[in-house]
Design a protein around this motif. Structure first.
Motif, PDB file in Angstrom:
ATOM      1  N   TYR A   6      35.621  42.738  28.211  1.00  0.00           N
ATOM      2  CA  TYR A   6      34.453  42.829  28.668  1.00  0.00           C
ATOM      3  C   TYR A   6      33.127  42.490  27.478  1.00  0.00           C
ATOM      4  O   TYR A   6      33.501  43.565  26.540  1.00  0.00           O
ATOM      5  N   LEU A   7      32.138  42.004  27.659  1.00  0.00           N
ATOM      6  CA  LEU A   7      31.165  42.272  26.865  1.00  0.00           C
ATOM      7  C   LEU A   7      29.946  43.012  27.652  1.00  0.00           C
ATOM      8  O   LEU A   7      29.824  42.852  28.799  1.00  0.00           O
ATOM      9  N   ILE A   8      29.674  44.151  26.929  1.00  0.00           N
ATOM     10  CA  ILE A   8      28.729  45.171  27.698  1.00  0.00           C
ATOM     11  C   ILE A   8      27.671  45.420  27.090  1.00  0.00           C
ATOM     12  O   ILE A   8      27.610  45.711  25.788  1.00  0.00           O
ATOM     13  N   ALA A   9      26.445  45.116  27.751  1.00  0.00           N
ATOM     14  CA  ALA A   9      25.011  45.289  26.756  1.00  0.00           C
ATOM     15  C   ALA A   9      24.251  46.313  27.897  1.00  0.00           C
ATOM     16  O   ALA A   9      24.523  46.469  28.743  1.00  0.00           O
ATOM     17  N   TYR A  10      23.256  46.876  27.206  1.00  0.00           N
ATOM     18  CA  TYR A  10      22.601  47.923  27.855  1.00  0.00           C
ATOM     19  C   TYR A  10      21.254  47.937  26.986  1.00  0.00           C
ATOM     20  O   TYR A  10      20.916  47.675  25.965  1.00  0.00           O
TER      21      TYR A  10
END
Length: 95
Positions: free
Chosen positions: A6-10
């Motif tokens: 997964y690519l997770i950005a916040y």
């Protein structure tokens, strides 16, 4: 259980919540860019991470984006324009 990448950005508005989310992400993946992480997670690990993040953030002010890049045995192709980033190796890692 198969792991997925997964690519997770916040985007977190409050510095205290930001530090907490950053720590959670560092515990589950590798930083790709400032607020972007690549995580190889089992379904249980993903559920644990999402529950912890949901307890931490303000749902009216903060946001998390999760992009499923596929099974870790054949993850999606990622192209970089500009300065190249090192992607984490696939599979389990002993730290």
């Amino acid at each position: 259980m198969p792991r997925r990448r997964y690519l997770i950005a916040y985007d977190i508005a409050d510095p205290r919540r930001l530090r907490h989310v950053c720590t959670l992400m560092e515990d589950h993946g590798r930083r790709l860019q400032y607020s972007v992480f690549v995580c190889d997670l089992s379904p249980a690990e993903l559920a644990e991470l999402e529950a912890a993040v949901t307890r931490t953030i303000d749902l009216t002010a903060d946001s998390i984006v999760r992009i499923d890049l596929g099974d870790t045995t054949s993850p999606a192709t990622i192209t970089t324009i500009g300065s190249r980033r090192r992607f984490p190796p696939t599979g389990p890692q002993i730290v």
